[in-house]
Write an enzyme that holds these catalytic residues in place. Sequence first.
Site, short mmCIF file in Angstrom:
data_model
loop_
_atom_site.label_atom_id
_atom_site.label_comp_id
_atom_site.label_asym_id
_atom_site.label_seq_id
_atom_site.Cartn_x
_atom_site.Cartn_y
_atom_site.Cartn_z
N THR A 100 4.22 -0.24 15.41
CA THR A 100 3.35 -0.02 14.26
C THR A 100 4.15 -0.32 13.00
O THR A 100 5.32 -0.68 13.10
CB THR A 100 2.87 1.45 14.20
OG1 THR A 100 3.96 2.26 13.76
CG2 THR A 100 2.40 1.93 15.54
N CYS A 101 3.54 -0.12 11.83
CA CYS A 101 4.30 -0.46 10.63
C CYS A 101 5.43 0.53 10.37
O CYS A 101 6.36 0.23 9.66
CB CYS A 101 3.39 -0.59 9.41
SG CYS A 101 2.23 0.75 9.23
N PRO B 92 -3.62 11.07 11.51
CA PRO B 92 -4.24 10.94 12.82
C PRO B 92 -4.10 9.57 13.50
O PRO B 92 -4.37 9.47 14.69
CB PRO B 92 -5.71 11.23 12.52
CG PRO B 92 -5.90 10.81 11.10
CD PRO B 92 -4.58 10.96 10.42
N GLN B 93 -3.68 8.53 12.77
CA GLN B 93 -3.73 7.19 13.38
C GLN B 93 -2.78 7.01 14.56
O GLN B 93 -3.09 6.32 15.51
CB GLN B 93 -3.39 6.09 12.35
CG GLN B 93 -4.52 5.77 11.41
CD GLN B 93 -4.36 6.53 10.11
OE1 GLN B 93 -3.73 7.59 10.09
NE2 GLN B 93 -4.94 6.03 9.04
N GLY C 190 -2.04 2.44 -13.62
CA GLY C 190 -0.75 2.92 -13.13
C GLY C 190 -0.66 2.80 -11.62
O GLY C 190 -1.67 2.71 -10.93
N GLU C 191 0.58 2.81 -11.17
CA GLU C 191 0.81 2.57 -9.74
C GLU C 191 0.20 3.67 -8.87
O GLU C 191 -0.43 3.42 -7.85
CB GLU C 191 2.31 2.48 -9.51
CG GLU C 191 2.66 1.75 -8.22
CD GLU C 191 4.17 1.62 -8.09
OE1 GLU C 191 4.66 1.75 -6.98
OE2 GLU C 191 4.84 1.41 -9.12
N MET C 192 0.42 4.93 -9.33
CA MET C 192 -0.07 6.05 -8.54
C MET C 192 -1.59 6.09 -8.49
O MET C 192 -2.18 6.40 -7.47
CB MET C 192 0.47 7.36 -9.10
CG MET C 192 1.77 7.74 -8.46
SD MET C 192 1.77 9.45 -8.00
CE MET C 192 2.24 10.21 -9.53
#
Lengths: 271, 419
Positions: free
Chosen positions: B49-50, B115-116, B191-193
């Site tokens: 997975t990643c 959960p993934q 913004g990034e967030m």
Amino acid sequence: MGAITFDISLAFYFFAMLFAVLDLSKSTKTFPKLMLISAFIGFGFQTVYIFYEGFSLGHVPFVNPHEATSFFAWCIFLLFFILEYRYKVGLLGAFITPMAFLLMFVSFLLPSELKPLSPVLRSQWLGVHTVFAFLANAAFAMAAGVGFMYLVQEHYVKSKRLGGLFSRLPSLHVLDEINYRLVTVGFPLFTVAIISGSIWADNAWGSYISWDPRQIWALVTWLIFGIVLHARLQRGWRGKRAAALSILGFLTIIGAFAGLALLQKGQHVFL
Amino acid sequence: MKVLVAGLNHKSADVEVREKLAFTGEKLEQGLGALLALPHVREAMIISTCNRVEIYMGVEDPGEATRQVKHFISDFHSIPEGLLDKALYFHTDSAAVRHIFRVASSLDSMVVGEPQILGQVKESFHLALDKKATGVLMNKLMKKAISVAKRVRTETGVAENAVSISFAAVELARKIFNDLVDKSVLLLGAGEMAELAARHLMNNGVKEIVVANRTLERGCELAQDFKGRAVPFSSFKEEMVHSDIVLCSTGAPNYVVFKQDLHNIMKERKQRPVFLIDISVPRNIDPKINGLENVYLYDVDDLQGVVDSNRHERNKEAQKAEDIIGSEVEVFERWVASLQSIPTVVALRQRAQGISEAELERLFNRLSLDEKQQGAVRQMAQAIVNKLIHSPTAALKEDVEDRDQLIAMIRKLYDLNGD
């Protein structure tokens, strides 16, 4: 046989309340199940009790305070089951069963013997009026309970302290929605109760309204819930205000019930 | 046979390393084939997975297999072995079993409780199963890991508490609106967030995302990214009338949204609830706004508070989960150990059966017995065999500490070692 079925249902309602409160303290799958089962058994016995009384009397069995409060509790449980089935609202039982049990307990304390019903009151309007009135009152009682849940949940979200019951209570939207539905169901029922009551009064005493305290209170209640609906539709009084108003409306009903039952005055002597 | 896991995850390796070692698409199938071709590897399965690349194996000699697998990884992905040392970890036996149980239960995830991962474990297992790369050991291990994960999910609250700011924002939005599908999100500033939170909301199915940024160009870019639309920054107040969730991070040094603004907006909205998230530091939304009805304003600190309390809750729950896993590892280890004695049990029976068959044949050649008599003798011989091997078999199956010693002893006593 009548009294025994009543006592059994009272006991099961007590268990239902107990499990509902236990459910508050600890989240498991068992408590809600036990709560529903107990409530269901209690409901079954109470239904038998009501029919038994009805047949032995020959008219609707809610013409003294004992029967009236008992029937009130029955209507609340009926709506509770419908809501549980329809929405599966977490923790609803914890807010509703104590209220219904309290009514049953009051009913238990009240004398159950009957004064003979005066002939002027013997009419099919008696059944229509009382059944609609109690169903409406039950809907308002539920609306108040759900409104209270809304206030609790809204307090969590506003204050940003998300402990306690926050994660287990339903979303604000769902609580507001159910509160609204209950008022929209209760209001027309209540309207029918008032209309049928005045037709009945007209038949019995020759006037639609005699301004006795019970009738005035009924109009006040009708007005409050009318405002709840109107303000929501016209001015967007939703959420907190709607919840608070429906609690106020229900307190009016309870106040009228308690006060007038104690005073035993006016034409609604039995209520 | 023993369980061996070789792998790397978000803690042991940076994303640059992880992506180089990923088994994607066809590589996964090829990898499985190459692994099974290694002399010490009997069973294999790959989770890629990643956040992690892990190879689970049933092996005969863990030490030797470890060496081979490392060599294989370096070969397969053309990375010098020296570079792998820091990133790779190896677990055997109960440590390996505990590892897969923790992975499946999402205790080893970047966001614990997400959960993934369980789905990814299942998928990897089914692929290995399809390719017939697994056997008794892997099948049992993965089925157990999946059931342990389910147990952890139902018996503890690990999965319930969101622990990142975006998670917390979505969780709150759900507690206000219940369902997000018909909700509009307004991104005030880019913004990034805020972008991250918006992405999270999008994954949770919000109806549309509108971007109001000071530089319209950047706004358009973002909007395209979210398949939403961009509006000029100056018109954000009109836009707010239709927005249920507002994510604010403009980078302005002072308040941009004031109480009076929102008061008017709420009137136009007929008091439909609004959830405002102010991620900007310094804040861009006047905190007094939270006092308005049906308006819920959370700033970064508020969200961080939610995250912290969730984390605290979660740590308690994670301990419960570790306890569950500990006891499940023990159960599994007992099963693996009992597996070890199976070849000996089988050999013992074959040995006894063989002797009995040979003796019966000799007997029948010397005496001329009719069929009924032969049957009776056969039955007697079988009974003797059964009774004689019963107690050593039972001892082998029993759960004892020195099982290896017992196995060696029985093999010696019954001469089971010769081929």
